[in-house]
Design a protein around this motif. Structure first.
Motif, PDB file in Angstrom:
ATOM      1  N   THR A  70       0.716  -1.122  -0.219  1.00  0.00           N
ATOM      2  CA  THR A  70      -0.099  -0.015   0.002  1.00  0.00           C
ATOM      3  C   THR A  70       0.833   1.286  -0.010  1.00  0.00           C
ATOM      4  OG1 THR A  70      -2.069   1.119   1.116  1.00  0.00           O
ATOM      5  CG2 THR A  70      -0.071   0.050   2.419  1.00  0.00           C
ATOM      6  N   ALA A  71       0.276   2.589   0.204  1.00  0.00           N
ATOM      7  CA  ALA A  71       0.824   3.758   0.134  1.00  0.00           C
ATOM      8  C   ALA A  71       0.160   4.736   1.155  1.00  0.00           C
ATOM      9  CB  ALA A  71       1.170   4.227  -1.265  1.00  0.00           C
ATOM     10  N   ASP A  72       0.850   5.672   1.206  1.00  0.00           N
ATOM     11  CA  ASP A  72       0.050   6.701   2.166  1.00  0.00           C
ATOM     12  C   ASP A  72      -0.597   7.886   1.042  1.00  0.00           C
ATOM     13  OD1 ASP A  72       2.580   7.635   1.047  1.00  0.00           O
ATOM     14  OD2 ASP A  72       2.975   8.965   2.880  1.00  0.00           O
ATOM     15  N   HIS A  73      -0.203   7.914  -0.031  1.00  0.00           N
ATOM     16  CA  HIS A  73      -0.958   8.930  -0.985  1.00  0.00           C
ATOM     17  C   HIS A  73      -0.580   8.473  -2.434  1.00  0.00           C
ATOM     18  CE1 HIS A  73       2.674  11.284  -1.460  1.00  0.00           C
ATOM     19  NE2 HIS A  73       2.926  11.144  -0.318  1.00  0.00           N
ATOM     20  N   GLY A  74      -1.303   9.300  -3.067  1.00  0.00           N
ATOM     21  CA  GLY A  74      -1.090   9.151  -4.622  1.00  0.00           C
ATOM     22  C   GLY A  74      -0.081  10.428  -4.940  1.00  0.00           C
ATOM     23  N   ASP A  75      -0.195  10.799  -6.310  1.00  0.00           N
ATOM     24  CA  ASP A  75       0.415  11.870  -6.683  1.00  0.00           C
ATOM     25  C   ASP A  75      -0.150  12.192  -8.033  1.00  0.00           C
ATOM     26  OD1 ASP A  75       2.385  13.572  -8.100  1.00  0.00           O
ATOM     27  OD2 ASP A  75       3.871  12.716  -6.297  1.00  0.00           O
ATOM     28  N   TYR A  76      -0.236  13.663  -8.026  1.00  0.00           N
ATOM     29  CA  TYR A  76      -1.146  14.195  -9.416  1.00  0.00           C
ATOM     30  C   TYR A  76      -0.152  13.618 -10.500  1.00  0.00           C
ATOM     31  CZ  TYR A  76      -4.499  16.953  -6.673  1.00  0.00           C
ATOM     32  OH  TYR A  76      -5.457  17.036  -5.727  1.00  0.00           O
ATOM     33  N   LEU A  77       1.078  13.949 -10.529  1.00  0.00           N
ATOM     34  CA  LEU A  77       1.808  13.918 -11.893  1.00  0.00           C
ATOM     35  C   LEU A  77       1.368  14.918 -13.087  1.00  0.00           C
ATOM     36  CD1 LEU A  77       2.512   9.930 -11.530  1.00  0.00           C
ATOM     37  CD2 LEU A  77       4.041  11.932 -11.176  1.00  0.00           C
ATOM     38  N   GLY A  78       0.831  16.039 -12.766  1.00  0.00           N
ATOM     39  CA  GLY A  78       0.455  16.728 -13.851  1.00  0.00           C
ATOM     40  C   GLY A  78      -1.095  16.816 -14.079  1.00  0.00           C
ATOM     41  N   ASP A  79      -1.922  15.904 -13.622  1.00  0.00           N
ATOM     42  CA  ASP A  79      -3.208  15.677 -13.430  1.00  0.00           C
ATOM     43  C   ASP A  79      -3.964  17.013 -12.868  1.00  0.00           C
ATOM     44  OD1 ASP A  79      -3.120  13.460 -14.740  1.00  0.00           O
ATOM     45  OD2 ASP A  79      -4.168  12.097 -13.223  1.00  0.00           O
ATOM     46  N   HIS A  80      -4.869  17.461 -13.333  1.00  0.00           N
ATOM     47  CA  HIS A  80      -5.680  18.915 -12.853  1.00  0.00           C
ATOM     48  C   HIS A  80      -4.606  19.960 -12.855  1.00  0.00           C
ATOM     49  CE1 HIS A  80      -9.135  16.503 -11.652  1.00  0.00           C
ATOM     50  NE2 HIS A  80      -8.312  15.354 -10.986  1.00  0.00           N
ATOM     51  N   TRP A  81      -3.532  19.682 -13.638  1.00  0.00           N
ATOM     52  CA  TRP A  81      -2.395  20.847 -13.556  1.00  0.00           C
ATOM     53  C   TRP A  81      -1.853  20.866 -12.305  1.00  0.00           C
ATOM     54  CZ3 TRP A  81      -1.174  22.753 -18.297  1.00  0.00           C
ATOM     55  CH2 TRP A  81      -1.969  22.803 -19.154  1.00  0.00           C
ATOM     56  N   LEU A  82      -1.826  19.937 -11.568  1.00  0.00           N
ATOM     57  CA  LEU A  82      -1.262  19.875 -10.084  1.00  0.00           C
ATOM     58  C   LEU A  82       0.020  18.953 -10.115  1.00  0.00           C
ATOM     59  CD1 LEU A  82      -4.520  20.256  -8.246  1.00  0.00           C
ATOM     60  CD2 LEU A  82      -2.417  22.085  -8.620  1.00  0.00           C
ATOM     61  N   GLY A  83       0.934  19.138  -9.169  1.00  0.00           N
ATOM     62  CA  GLY A  83       1.822  18.233  -8.563  1.00  0.00           C
ATOM     63  C   GLY A  83       1.445  17.635  -7.176  1.00  0.00           C
ATOM     64  N   GLU A  84       2.270  16.859  -6.652  1.00  0.00           N
ATOM     65  CA  GLU A  84       2.293  16.443  -5.333  1.00  0.00           C
ATOM     66  C   GLU A  84       1.021  15.715  -4.997  1.00  0.00           C
ATOM     67  OE1 GLU A  84       3.634  16.116  -2.409  1.00  0.00           O
ATOM     68  OE2 GLU A  84       5.875  16.199  -3.109  1.00  0.00           O
ATOM     69  N   LYS A  85       0.380  16.203  -4.056  1.00  0.00           N
ATOM     70  CA  LYS A  85      -0.848  15.465  -3.290  1.00  0.00           C
ATOM     71  C   LYS A  85      -1.946  16.378  -2.601  1.00  0.00           C
ATOM     72  CE  LYS A  85       1.711  14.076   0.862  1.00  0.00           C
ATOM     73  NZ  LYS A  85       2.751  14.929   0.467  1.00  0.00           N
ATOM     74  N   ASP A  86      -1.844  17.446  -2.874  1.00  0.00           N
ATOM     75  CA  ASP A  86      -2.412  18.660  -1.828  1.00  0.00           C
ATOM     76  C   ASP A  86      -3.974  18.569  -1.649  1.00  0.00           C
ATOM     77  OD1 ASP A  86       0.204  19.548  -1.141  1.00  0.00           O
ATOM     78  OD2 ASP A  86       0.101  20.980  -3.080  1.00  0.00           O
ATOM     79  N   LEU A  87      -4.652  18.151  -2.724  1.00  0.00           N
ATOM     80  CA  LEU A  87      -6.111  18.190  -2.487  1.00  0.00           C
ATOM     81  C   LEU A  87      -6.816  16.792  -2.697  1.00  0.00           C
ATOM     82  CD1 LEU A  87      -6.429  21.293  -4.833  1.00  0.00           C
ATOM     83  CD2 LEU A  87      -6.695  21.186  -2.452  1.00  0.00           C
TER      84      LEU A  87
END
Length: 211
Positions: free
Chosen positions: A116-133
Protein backbone atom coordinates in the motif's frame (compact mmCIF):
# COMPACT_ATOMS: atom_id res chain seq x y z
CA UNK A 1 26.70 17.33 -6.94
CA UNK A 2 23.65 15.13 -6.72
CA UNK A 3 22.16 13.62 -9.85
CA UNK A 4 18.71 14.49 -8.51
CA UNK A 5 17.78 16.18 -5.24
CA UNK A 6 15.22 14.47 -3.06
CA UNK A 7 12.68 16.97 -1.76
CA UNK A 8 10.04 15.65 0.59
CA UNK A 9 8.36 17.06 3.70
CA UNK A 10 9.47 20.50 2.63
CA UNK A 11 7.72 22.19 5.54
CA UNK A 12 10.72 20.93 7.49
CA UNK A 13 13.22 21.84 4.78
CA UNK A 14 16.57 22.90 6.27
CA UNK A 15 20.12 23.54 5.14
CA UNK A 16 21.28 20.41 6.92
CA UNK A 17 18.61 18.29 5.25
CA UNK A 18 19.34 19.87 1.88
CA UNK A 19 23.04 19.26 2.29
CA UNK A 20 22.37 15.62 3.09
CA UNK A 21 20.10 15.06 0.12
CA UNK A 22 22.45 16.90 -2.23
CA UNK A 23 25.20 14.51 -1.16
CA UNK A 24 23.15 11.47 -2.21
CA UNK A 25 23.85 10.34 -5.75
CA UNK A 26 21.52 8.28 -7.94
CA UNK A 27 18.43 8.89 -5.79
CA UNK A 28 15.42 10.27 -7.60
CA UNK A 29 12.32 12.04 -6.38
CA UNK A 30 8.71 11.11 -7.00
CA UNK A 31 7.71 14.77 -6.73
CA UNK A 32 9.22 18.22 -6.93
CA UNK A 33 8.47 20.98 -4.45
CA UNK A 34 9.48 23.83 -6.71
CA UNK A 35 8.04 26.58 -4.54
CA UNK A 36 9.74 25.36 -1.37
CA UNK A 37 13.07 25.27 -3.16
CA UNK A 38 12.50 28.76 -4.56
CA UNK A 39 11.70 29.99 -1.07
CA UNK A 40 14.90 28.47 0.28
CA UNK A 41 16.87 30.19 -2.48
CA UNK A 42 15.34 33.64 -2.01
CA UNK A 43 14.61 33.78 1.73
CA UNK A 44 18.18 33.93 2.96
CA UNK A 45 17.78 30.69 4.92
CA UNK A 46 21.21 29.55 3.78
CA UNK A 47 22.89 32.35 5.74
CA UNK A 48 25.18 33.10 2.80
CA UNK A 49 25.61 32.25 -0.86
CA UNK A 50 23.29 29.53 -2.05
CA UNK A 51 25.31 26.40 -2.88
CA UNK A 52 25.79 25.96 -6.62
CA UNK A 53 24.01 22.56 -6.78
CA UNK A 54 20.91 24.04 -5.12
CA UNK A 55 20.85 27.06 -7.41
CA UNK A 56 21.28 24.88 -10.49
CA UNK A 57 18.51 22.57 -9.34
CA UNK A 58 16.19 25.51 -8.62
CA UNK A 59 16.63 26.71 -12.19
CA UNK A 60 16.00 23.22 -13.57
CA UNK A 61 12.89 22.66 -11.48
CA UNK A 62 11.53 26.06 -12.46
CA UNK A 63 11.11 24.68 -15.96
CA UNK A 64 8.45 22.35 -14.55
CA UNK A 65 6.20 25.27 -13.55
CA UNK A 66 4.58 27.73 -15.96
CA UNK A 67 4.19 31.49 -15.48
CA UNK A 68 0.93 30.98 -13.54
CA UNK A 69 2.51 28.57 -11.08
CA UNK A 70 0.81 25.54 -12.61
CA UNK A 71 2.67 22.33 -13.25
CA UNK A 72 3.91 22.52 -16.83
CA UNK A 73 2.65 19.35 -18.47
CA UNK A 74 5.53 18.98 -20.98
CA UNK A 75 8.01 19.27 -18.12
CA UNK A 76 6.14 16.67 -16.12
CA UNK A 77 5.94 14.29 -19.08
CA UNK A 78 9.61 14.72 -19.94
CA UNK A 79 11.09 14.81 -16.45
CA UNK A 80 8.86 13.74 -13.59
CA UNK A 81 6.89 10.82 -15.04
CA UNK A 82 9.96 8.90 -16.29
CA UNK A 83 11.51 9.29 -12.84
CA UNK A 84 8.30 8.07 -11.20
CA UNK A 85 8.18 5.05 -13.49
CA UNK A 86 11.82 4.35 -12.67
CA UNK A 87 11.00 4.35 -8.96
CA UNK A 88 8.17 1.91 -9.54
CA UNK A 89 10.60 -0.38 -11.37
CA UNK A 90 13.06 -0.04 -8.47
CA UNK A 91 10.38 -1.01 -5.94
CA UNK A 92 9.38 -3.96 -8.11
CA UNK A 93 12.98 -5.20 -8.28
CA UNK A 94 13.47 -4.98 -4.51
CA UNK A 95 10.13 -6.67 -3.76
CA UNK A 96 11.23 -9.51 -6.03
CA UNK A 97 14.36 -9.94 -3.92
CA UNK A 98 12.28 -9.91 -0.74
CA UNK A 99 9.82 -12.50 -2.07
CA UNK A 100 12.74 -14.73 -3.08
CA UNK A 101 14.25 -14.48 0.41
CA UNK A 102 10.92 -15.28 2.08
CA UNK A 103 10.63 -18.34 -0.13
CA UNK A 104 14.18 -19.47 0.64
CA UNK A 105 13.53 -19.11 4.37
CA UNK A 106 10.28 -21.04 4.12
CA UNK A 107 8.25 -18.03 5.27
CA UNK A 108 6.35 -17.27 2.06
CA UNK A 109 3.40 -19.41 3.11
CA UNK A 110 3.02 -17.98 6.61
CA UNK A 111 3.57 -14.25 5.99
CA UNK A 112 0.73 -11.79 5.46
CA UNK A 113 1.89 -9.28 2.85
CA UNK A 114 0.28 -5.88 2.35
CA UNK A 115 1.34 -3.52 -0.43
CA UNK A 116 0.00 0.00 0.00
CA UNK A 117 1.02 3.66 0.16
CA UNK A 118 0.22 6.77 2.17
CA UNK A 119 -0.92 8.88 -0.79
CA UNK A 120 -1.00 9.15 -4.55
CA UNK A 121 0.49 11.83 -6.78
CA UNK A 122 -1.03 14.18 -9.35
CA UNK A 123 1.83 13.85 -11.84
CA UNK A 124 0.31 16.75 -13.75
CA UNK A 125 -3.35 15.72 -13.52
CA UNK A 126 -5.59 18.75 -12.89
CA UNK A 127 -2.51 20.86 -13.66
CA UNK A 128 -1.13 19.94 -10.26
CA UNK A 129 1.79 18.17 -8.69
CA UNK A 130 2.30 16.46 -5.34
CA UNK A 131 -0.82 15.50 -3.32
CA UNK A 132 -2.41 18.60 -1.85
CA UNK A 133 -6.14 18.18 -2.63
CA UNK A 134 -8.74 15.42 -2.52
CA UNK A 135 -8.79 14.41 -6.15
CA UNK A 136 -8.64 10.71 -6.93
CA UNK A 137 -5.00 10.80 -8.20
CA UNK A 138 -3.78 11.96 -4.78
CA UNK A 139 -6.31 10.35 -2.42
CA UNK A 140 -6.67 6.90 -3.98
CA UNK A 141 -3.91 4.45 -3.06
CA UNK A 142 -3.09 0.84 -3.87
CA UNK A 143 -4.05 -1.85 -1.38
CA UNK A 144 -2.97 -5.37 -2.32
CA UNK A 145 -3.11 -8.07 0.34
CA UNK A 146 -1.65 -11.54 0.08
CA UNK A 147 -3.11 -13.70 2.84
CA UNK A 148 -1.35 -17.09 2.94
CA UNK A 149 -4.04 -18.79 5.02
CA UNK A 150 -6.19 -21.50 3.36
CA UNK A 151 -9.27 -19.50 4.41
CA UNK A 152 -8.26 -16.83 1.89
CA UNK A 153 -8.32 -19.26 -1.04
CA UNK A 154 -11.96 -18.29 -1.65
CA UNK A 155 -11.00 -14.75 -2.63
CA UNK A 156 -7.50 -15.28 -3.95
CA UNK A 157 -6.83 -13.32 -7.13
CA UNK A 158 -10.03 -11.30 -6.92
CA UNK A 159 -10.66 -7.56 -6.71
CA UNK A 160 -12.77 -5.94 -4.00
CA UNK A 161 -14.56 -2.72 -4.94
CA UNK A 162 -15.66 -1.79 -1.42
CA UNK A 163 -14.50 1.46 0.16
CA UNK A 164 -11.61 0.55 2.45
CA UNK A 165 -9.10 2.75 4.28
CA UNK A 166 -5.62 2.51 5.73
CA UNK A 167 -7.13 2.54 9.23
CA UNK A 168 -8.51 -0.93 8.45
CA UNK A 169 -5.05 -2.46 8.36
CA UNK A 170 -4.26 -2.67 12.08
CA UNK A 171 -7.53 -4.50 12.89
CA UNK A 172 -6.70 -6.82 9.98
CA UNK A 173 -3.24 -7.49 11.42
CA UNK A 174 -4.72 -8.20 14.85
CA UNK A 175 -7.11 -10.68 13.26
CA UNK A 176 -4.24 -12.40 11.49
CA UNK A 177 -2.39 -12.72 14.81
CA UNK A 178 -5.43 -14.24 16.50
CA UNK A 179 -6.01 -11.19 18.68
CA UNK A 180 -9.42 -9.67 19.34
CA UNK A 181 -9.53 -6.30 17.59
CA UNK A 182 -12.81 -5.52 19.38
CA UNK A 183 -10.86 -5.20 22.64
CA UNK A 184 -9.06 -2.22 21.10
CA UNK A 185 -12.22 -0.61 19.69
CA UNK A 186 -11.74 2.41 21.94
CA UNK A 187 -8.56 3.30 20.04
CA UNK A 188 -8.99 1.73 16.61
CA UNK A 189 -11.24 3.43 14.08
CA UNK A 190 -10.94 0.90 11.28
CA UNK A 191 -12.53 -2.48 10.67
CA UNK A 192 -10.76 -5.72 9.85
CA UNK A 193 -10.69 -6.67 6.19
CA UNK A 194 -10.52 -10.36 7.03
CA UNK A 195 -14.12 -11.09 5.92
CA UNK A 196 -13.30 -9.84 2.43
CA UNK A 197 -10.09 -11.84 2.35
CA UNK A 198 -11.94 -15.01 3.39
CA UNK A 199 -14.69 -14.58 0.81
CA UNK A 200 -17.44 -13.70 3.28
CA UNK A 201 -18.05 -9.92 3.02
CA UNK A 202 -19.94 -8.37 5.95
CA UNK A 203 -23.60 -7.55 5.25
CA UNK A 204 -23.08 -3.85 5.95
CA UNK A 205 -19.97 -1.85 5.08
CA UNK A 206 -19.12 1.83 5.01
CA UNK A 207 -20.69 4.05 2.37
CA UNK A 208 -18.25 6.97 2.72
CA UNK A 209 -14.84 7.80 4.11
CA UNK A 210 -13.68 10.89 5.97
CA UNK A 211 -10.10 11.98 5.40
Amino acid sequence: QADVLVLTDTDNFSTERAGLTIALRGIVATSVEVFALRQSVHSGMWGGPVPDPVMALAKMLSSLVDEKGHIAIPGVIDTVKPVYMGLIRQIDDHLGRLWQLLDELGRWRDTLIVFTADHGDYLGDHWLGEKDLFHEPSAKIPLIICDPSPAADASRGTVCDELVESIDLIPTFLDALGADAAQQAHRLEGRALTPFLHGAPPPAWRRFAIS
